[in-house]
Design a protein around this motif. Structure first.
Motif, PDB file in Angstrom:
ATOM      1  N   PRO A   1      18.870  -7.556  46.401  1.00  0.00           N
ATOM      2  CA  PRO A   1      18.175  -6.298  46.099  1.00  0.00           C
ATOM      3  C   PRO A   1      18.895  -5.448  45.067  1.00  0.00           C
ATOM      4  CG  PRO A   1      18.133  -6.722  48.449  1.00  0.00           C
ATOM      5  CD  PRO A   1      19.051  -7.750  47.849  1.00  0.00           C
ATOM      6  N   MET A   2      20.195  -5.299  45.212  1.00  0.00           N
ATOM      7  CA  MET A   2      20.934  -4.459  44.276  1.00  0.00           C
ATOM      8  C   MET A   2      21.154  -5.149  42.943  1.00  0.00           C
ATOM      9  SD  MET A   2      21.709  -1.336  45.132  1.00  0.00           S
ATOM     10  CE  MET A   2      19.939  -1.368  45.231  1.00  0.00           C
ATOM     11  N   GLY A   3      21.290  -6.461  42.967  1.00  0.00           N
ATOM     12  CA  GLY A   3      21.408  -7.196  41.715  1.00  0.00           C
ATOM     13  C   GLY A   3      20.175  -7.021  40.853  1.00  0.00           C
ATOM     14  N   GLU A   4      19.010  -7.072  41.501  1.00  0.00           N
ATOM     15  CA  GLU A   4      17.756  -6.888  40.772  1.00  0.00           C
ATOM     16  C   GLU A   4      17.601  -5.448  40.298  1.00  0.00           C
ATOM     17  OE1 GLU A   4      15.628  -9.322  39.953  1.00  0.00           O
ATOM     18  OE2 GLU A   4      17.075 -10.700  40.844  1.00  0.00           O
ATOM     19  N   ALA A   5      18.014  -4.487  41.130  1.00  0.00           N
ATOM     20  CA  ALA A   5      17.828  -3.073  40.796  1.00  0.00           C
ATOM     21  C   ALA A   5      18.742  -2.622  39.659  1.00  0.00           C
ATOM     22  CB  ALA A   5      18.078  -2.212  42.028  1.00  0.00           C
ATOM     23  N   THR A   6      19.954  -3.170  39.612  1.00  0.00           N
ATOM     24  CA  THR A   6      20.929  -2.700  38.624  1.00  0.00           C
ATOM     25  C   THR A   6      21.098  -3.652  37.445  1.00  0.00           C
ATOM     26  OG1 THR A   6      22.782  -3.775  39.783  1.00  0.00           O
ATOM     27  CG2 THR A   6      22.227  -1.513  40.429  1.00  0.00           C
ATOM     28  N   GLY A   7      20.641  -4.895  37.588  1.00  0.00           N
ATOM     29  CA  GLY A   7      20.856  -5.863  36.520  1.00  0.00           C
ATOM     30  C   GLY A   7      22.309  -6.285  36.391  1.00  0.00           C
ATOM     31  N   THR A   8      23.026  -6.274  37.501  1.00  0.00           N
ATOM     32  CA  THR A   8      24.457  -6.588  37.479  1.00  0.00           C
ATOM     33  C   THR A   8      24.701  -8.070  37.222  1.00  0.00           C
ATOM     34  OG1 THR A   8      24.951  -4.792  39.023  1.00  0.00           O
ATOM     35  CG2 THR A   8      26.604  -6.536  38.809  1.00  0.00           C
ATOM     36  N   LYS A   9      25.416  -8.372  36.148  1.00  0.00           N
ATOM     37  CA  LYS A   9      25.840  -9.734  35.849  1.00  0.00           C
ATOM     38  C   LYS A   9      27.352  -9.864  35.973  1.00  0.00           C
ATOM     39  CE  LYS A   9      21.955 -10.547  32.709  1.00  0.00           C
ATOM     40  NZ  LYS A   9      21.193 -11.277  33.740  1.00  0.00           N
ATOM     41  N   SER A  10      28.036  -8.719  35.906  1.00  0.00           N
ATOM     42  CA  SER A  10      29.485  -8.683  36.079  1.00  0.00           C
ATOM     43  C   SER A  10      29.860  -7.260  36.485  1.00  0.00           C
ATOM     44  CB  SER A  10      30.214  -9.071  34.789  1.00  0.00           C
ATOM     45  OG  SER A  10      29.942  -8.126  33.765  1.00  0.00           O
ATOM     46  N   ILE A  11      31.088  -7.110  36.969  1.00  0.00           N
ATOM     47  CA  ILE A  11      31.602  -5.796  37.345  1.00  0.00           C
ATOM     48  C   ILE A  11      32.804  -5.499  36.458  1.00  0.00           C
ATOM     49  CG2 ILE A  11      32.593  -4.386  39.183  1.00  0.00           C
ATOM     50  CD1 ILE A  11      31.242  -6.331  41.175  1.00  0.00           C
ATOM     51  N   VAL A  12      32.705  -4.440  35.676  1.00  0.00           N
ATOM     52  CA  VAL A  12      33.837  -3.986  34.861  1.00  0.00           C
ATOM     53  C   VAL A  12      34.538  -2.882  35.651  1.00  0.00           C
ATOM     54  CG1 VAL A  12      34.590  -3.004  32.679  1.00  0.00           C
ATOM     55  CG2 VAL A  12      32.593  -4.519  32.746  1.00  0.00           C
ATOM     56  N   MET A  13      35.790  -3.115  36.006  1.00  0.00           N
ATOM     57  CA  MET A  13      36.512  -2.175  36.853  1.00  0.00           C
ATOM     58  C   MET A  13      37.718  -1.598  36.110  1.00  0.00           C
ATOM     59  SD  MET A  13      38.078  -2.710  40.702  1.00  0.00           S
ATOM     60  CE  MET A  13      36.586  -3.560  41.200  1.00  0.00           C
ATOM     61  N   ASP A  14      37.790  -0.268  36.074  1.00  0.00           N
ATOM     62  CA  ASP A  14      38.932   0.442  35.506  1.00  0.00           C
ATOM     63  C   ASP A  14      39.643   1.184  36.622  1.00  0.00           C
ATOM     64  OD1 ASP A  14      38.779   0.696  32.226  1.00  0.00           O
ATOM     65  OD2 ASP A  14      36.825   0.321  33.149  1.00  0.00           O
TER      66      ASP A  14
END
Length: 276
Positions: free
Chosen positions: A206-219
């Motif tokens: 559900p969240m992958g579809e909602a946000t279009g997340t393909k990777s997480i960039v973390m600072d």
């Protein structure tokens, strides 16, 4: 009622997506085997992760941008020593919750995988007189996603542990954040290395579809005391930024009285299926 349910859903999505990208419970130290620059950065992050985990809570200021350019601000206490929980005040207008709460701030709790929103008392209907909304995490993340975020897995230290799976972890040098001297680190976690959190942000979730997340960039900005000062994550169209003002011992977050609570889990889950 639809306006009420929609407002609750938007706020729910906002409050839920804090820093829930941890990818395991093992220590980052196991990933530190050599002394090159990348491994030195990993070692520094391992210390920060372990220090954060040793403590049990933090006073934080957080901002979530769902891709609209209008960040939703929250501030309060996050606790993870006895299961992940939080007690925060959220900007009502930015979260689009004016239909259910006329106060400028909305009190939001997260306890045992369930979200609670302090709202105006329902004037009529089956929830008449109730002034809290209850939504189970499964309505947003699905059963598998909610399970992946159970226990302490949604906590800031869990998010930092995810960096052990990151590619090209970089030390971006020293920066002053909130008046403190910090070292800025950055890493990227791709879908292939999200572990069980593919159930939260992976393809088809559900969240992958909602946000279009393909990777997480973390600072992460780490202070001289080996504790994070700021944590920022980019997940598709969504950006989450959390500033840590004070760390302390685990605190208890209690649920509101059941007699004052309207459970809208099924209503929101059905609405999401209709929209999806």
């Amino acid at each position: 009622m639809r306006m009420r349910h929609t407002a609750a859903w938007v706020a729910f999505a906002t409050a839920a997506l804090v820093t829930a990208s941890g990818c395991g419970s093992e220590s980052v130290k196991s990933a530190v085997k050599t002394v090159d620059k990348a491994d030195k950065a990993m070692a520094a992050l391992a210390r920060a992760t372990d220090r954060t985990e040793e403590l049990g809570s933090a006073e934080v200021r957080m901002s979530t941008d769902l891709g609209t350019g209008t960040p939703i601000a929250m501030d309060g206490t996050y606790s993870w020593g006895d299961g992940y929980a939080f007690d925060v005040q959220m900007d009502t207008k930015a979260a689009n919750m004016q239909a259910v709460n006329h106060s400028p701030k909305t009190h939001v709790l997260f306890v045992h995988g369930v979200y609670y929103y302090d709202v105006d008392a329902f004037p009529s209907g089956p929830y008449q007189g109730k002034d809290w909304i209850r939504v189970d995490g499964s309505a947003l993340f699905g059963e598998k996603g909610a399970q992946a975020l159970s226990g302490d897995n949604g906590s800031p230290s869990a998010s930092m542990k995810g960096l052990k799976y990151a590619k090209d972890v970089q030390n971006l040098g020293t920066q002053t954040v909130n008046g403190r001297r910090t070292t800025h680190y950055r890493g990227v976690i791709d879908r292939a290395h999200m572990g069980k959190f593919k159930d939260v942000y992976g393809e088809g979730s559900p969240m992958g579809e909602a946000t279009g997340t393909k990777s997480i960039v973390m600072d992460v900005w780490v202070g001289s005391d080996d504790l994070p000062v700021r944590l920022k994550e980019k997940l598709g169209v969504m950006t989450i930024s959390m500033d840590f003002d004070k760390f302390g011992k685990t605190v208890s977050v209690k649920t509101p009285p059941a007699a004052r609570t309207a459970d809208l889990t099924d209503v929101i889950a059905k609405q999401q299926k209709q929209q999806g």
